[in-house]
Write an enzyme that holds these catalytic residues in place. Structure first.
Site, PDB file in Angstrom:
ATOM      1  N   ARG A  46      -7.751  46.189 -69.098  1.00 12.12           N
ATOM      2  CA  ARG A  46      -7.535  47.648 -69.013  1.00 12.12           C
ATOM      3  C   ARG A  46      -6.289  48.012 -69.811  1.00 12.12           C
ATOM      4  O   ARG A  46      -6.197  49.088 -70.394  1.00 12.12           O
ATOM      5  CB  ARG A  46      -7.419  48.112 -67.554  1.00 12.12           C
ATOM      6  CG  ARG A  46      -7.051  49.590 -67.448  1.00 12.12           C
ATOM      7  CD  ARG A  46      -7.291  50.262 -66.090  1.00 12.12           C
ATOM      8  NE  ARG A  46      -7.182  49.405 -64.946  1.00 12.12           N
ATOM      9  CZ  ARG A  46      -6.028  48.915 -64.468  1.00 12.12           C
ATOM     10  NH1 ARG A  46      -4.879  49.229 -65.034  1.00 12.12           N
ATOM     11  NH2 ARG A  46      -6.019  48.128 -63.405  1.00 12.12           N
ATOM     12  N   TYR A  98     -15.918  73.266 -77.605  1.00 12.79           N
ATOM     13  CA  TYR A  98     -16.922  72.397 -77.013  1.00 12.79           C
ATOM     14  C   TYR A  98     -17.092  72.739 -75.527  1.00 12.79           C
ATOM     15  O   TYR A  98     -16.102  72.863 -74.797  1.00 12.79           O
ATOM     16  CB  TYR A  98     -16.484  70.940 -77.209  1.00 12.79           C
ATOM     17  CG  TYR A  98     -17.420  69.953 -76.582  1.00 12.79           C
ATOM     18  CD1 TYR A  98     -18.723  69.783 -77.079  1.00 12.79           C
ATOM     19  CD2 TYR A  98     -17.051  69.198 -75.481  1.00 12.79           C
ATOM     20  CE1 TYR A  98     -19.592  68.891 -76.494  1.00 12.79           C
ATOM     21  CE2 TYR A  98     -17.921  68.293 -74.894  1.00 12.79           C
ATOM     22  CZ  TYR A  98     -19.188  68.145 -75.405  1.00 12.79           C
ATOM     23  OH  TYR A  98     -20.046  67.259 -74.822  1.00 12.79           O
ATOM     24  N   ASP A 170      -8.508  69.028 -81.776  1.00  7.67           N
ATOM     25  CA  ASP A 170      -9.763  68.291 -81.649  1.00  7.67           C
ATOM     26  C   ASP A 170     -10.391  68.264 -83.043  1.00  7.67           C
ATOM     27  O   ASP A 170     -10.891  69.267 -83.530  1.00  7.67           O
ATOM     28  CB  ASP A 170     -10.666  69.010 -80.629  1.00  7.67           C
ATOM     29  CG  ASP A 170     -12.012  68.314 -80.434  1.00  7.67           C
ATOM     30  OD1 ASP A 170     -12.422  67.540 -81.321  1.00  7.67           O
ATOM     31  OD2 ASP A 170     -12.664  68.577 -79.399  1.00  7.67           O
ATOM     32  N   LYS A 195     -19.122  60.908 -82.186  1.00 13.03           N
ATOM     33  CA  LYS A 195     -19.737  61.673 -83.262  1.00 13.03           C
ATOM     34  C   LYS A 195     -19.564  60.968 -84.615  1.00 13.03           C
ATOM     35  O   LYS A 195     -20.089  59.899 -84.793  1.00 13.03           O
ATOM     36  CB  LYS A 195     -19.174  63.105 -83.259  1.00 13.03           C
ATOM     37  CG  LYS A 195     -19.031  63.719 -81.847  1.00 13.03           C
ATOM     38  CD  LYS A 195     -20.359  63.957 -81.135  1.00 13.03           C
ATOM     39  CE  LYS A 195     -20.235  64.259 -79.647  1.00 13.03           C
ATOM     40  NZ  LYS A 195     -19.326  65.322 -79.259  1.00 13.03           N
TER      41      LYS A 195
HETATM   42  C1  LIG Z   1     -18.692  65.814 -78.065  1.00 15.53           C
HETATM   43  C2  LIG Z   1     -17.445  66.533 -78.173  1.00 15.53           C
HETATM   44  C3  LIG Z   1     -16.407  66.349 -77.246  1.00 15.53           C
HETATM   45  C4  LIG Z   1     -16.555  65.451 -76.030  1.00 15.53           C
HETATM   46  O1  LIG Z   1     -16.678  64.106 -76.386  1.00 15.53           O
HETATM   47  P1  LIG Z   1     -17.550  63.054 -75.541  1.00 15.53           P
HETATM   48  O2  LIG Z   1     -17.430  61.811 -76.356  1.00 15.53           O
HETATM   49  O3  LIG Z   1     -18.945  63.596 -75.473  1.00 15.53           O
HETATM   50  O4  LIG Z   1     -16.928  62.947 -74.195  1.00 15.53           O
HETATM   51  C5  LIG Z   1     -15.227  67.038 -77.442  1.00 15.53           C
HETATM   52  N1  LIG Z   1     -15.047  67.871 -78.496  1.00 15.53           N
HETATM   53  C6  LIG Z   1     -16.019  68.071 -79.399  1.00 15.53           C
HETATM   54  C7  LIG Z   1     -15.774  68.995 -80.542  1.00 15.53           C
HETATM   55  C8  LIG Z   1     -17.244  67.425 -79.279  1.00 15.53           C
HETATM   56  O5  LIG Z   1     -18.202  67.652 -80.177  1.00 15.53           O
END
Ligand SMILES: *Cc1c(COP(=O)(O)O)cnc(C)c1O
Length: 379
Positions: A46, A98, A170, A195
């Site tokens: 961890r 998101y 983000d 992504k």
């Molecule tokens: C998918 C997404 C998230 C969340 O990420 P996860 O890996 O699904 O927890 C946050 N911000 C954006 C812009 C996203 O597309």
């Protein structure tokens, strides 16, 4: 080092015990100590894992940051960020973000006494009036999801610095191949690694990258204390995915441009949201802060009819109807009922997220085939 080289090499060294060129999957929970405390810096997975450390270094390098941390999901990374705060603290966030981020802010952390303001940041001046002595964090996404608005990272960073407020970006939609927010003044970057970084729709993971040692130590402490680390197998898959990030993004951008232009000329289509259009309200900012405009596109129909969108999405053959984005395969998504279902209708209408809006994640297939698929589905 240029981006394509960093993507292949950063963070990755031949394995010291064998010379293996690929980082091994250290699938272990613990490490043997010779006598209590006599270990090689590895005690428990961890806290430390070599496969995870290689990936953290790779992601940090891609964002021109000193430190990286990877988490069990993008939302776990956001969760760690908000845990830097305490009751009474306030966050100014973009108003088009998101759905899961909106949900963790409003449905989880508001219960812990943290206050969130959702602001249209397409004009950075709008942020000012929400700042007070409790404001501790500005959170922004650009391009936004799903409206593809562009926020001027440099302008927001200037404001955040003046007021000594932490700025987190983000960067999921652009990926580090197209945009590096820390070069523009952000304090840290967050990714849904699920992504573009992973890129092959086979891993759920999140990441943070930052320069400041104290910020890193606080976040690493939260990560270790709360426990949402990424597993070694998943880290390996992402290390592999990142090697092609540069060339994948080139193709996503090329295909994105072709599909966006095709849609813009289609008689049934009303608006197409893609930052590469000169008519996009913040195109000049996108041009200045991004190296390419990406493969994320949203569009609406003249008739704002959910059923019409459903019929089109059901007819698509190559574009898979699915949540998520950023993989090699093209996806179509209906934000109002899928990714953004957690956002109340009147909230999403305010930002133009109509019932008919379809969001495409344009993959790296041959663009002619993607356009032919849209053509038959829109007929
Ligand atoms: C998918 C997404 C998230 C969340 O990420 P996860 O890996 O699904 O927890 C946050 N911000 C954006 C812009 C996203 O597309």
């Amino acid at each position: 080092m240029k981006f394509g080289t960093k993507a292949v090499h950063a963070g990755v060294k031949p394995d010291p015990s064998t010379g293996a060129i690929m980082t091994p999957i250290y699938q272990t929970s613990t490490y043997v100590q010779r006598s209590p405390g006599d270990h090689k810096g590895f005690e428990y997975s961890r806290t430390q894992n070599p496969t995870r450390f290689a990936l953290q270094d790779s992601i940090a390098a891609l964002e021109n940051a000193k430190h990286g941390l990877v988490f069990g999901s993008g939302l776990a990374a956001i969760d760690a960020v908000i845990k830097l705060l305490k009751p009474g603290d306030e966050v100014i966030s973009g108003n088009d973000l998101y759905g899961g981020t909106y949900r963790i802010f409003t449905k989880v952390f508001e219960n812990f006494g943290i206050k969130f303001h959702f602001v249209d940041m397409s004009n950075a001046d709008n942020i000012k009036s929400h700042i007070n002595e409790n404001t501790k964090l500005i959170w922004l996404e650009t391009p936004t999801n799903p409206m593809m608005s562009i926020i001027d990272i440099k302008a927001v960073a200037k404001l955040a610095k003046e007021q000594k407020i932490l700025l987190g970006v983000d960067n999921t939609f652009a990926s580090p191949a197209l945009q590096n927010p820390m070069d523009l003044g952000a304090d840290f970057v967050m990714h849904s690694v699920t992504k573009y970084l992973g890129g092959h729709s086979d891993v759920v993971m999140g990441a943070l990258a930052m320069d400041d040692d104290t910020l890193y130590e606080r976040l690493a402490f939260i990560q270790n204390s709360c426990g949402a680390v990424a597993g070694p197998q998943d880290c390996f898959l992402v290390l592999r995915g990142i090697k092609t990030l540069g060339i994948r993004m080139e193709r996503h951008c090329e295909n994105g441009e072709k599909v966006a232009n095709y849609l813009a000329n289609h008689p049934k289509v009303k608006d197409v949201y893609w930052p590469g259009f000169e008519s996009h309200p913040n195109h000049h900012i996108a041009k200045a802060q991004m190296k390419g405009f990406g493969g994320m596109i949203s569009f609406t129909f003249h008739e704002d009819d959910m059923q019409l969108s459903f019929r089109v999405m059901e007819k698509l053959k190559l574009f898979a109807l699915a949540e998520s984005l950023g993989g090699v395969e093209s996806l179509a998504n209906h934000p109002a009922t899928m990714t953004h279902g957690a956002i109340p209708r009147e909230e999403r209408m305010k930002v133009g997220l109509l019932d008919s809006l379809i969001r495409l994640s344009v993959g790296i297939e041959d663009a002619d085939d993607l356009i032919a698929d849209l053509e038959q589905a829109l007929a």
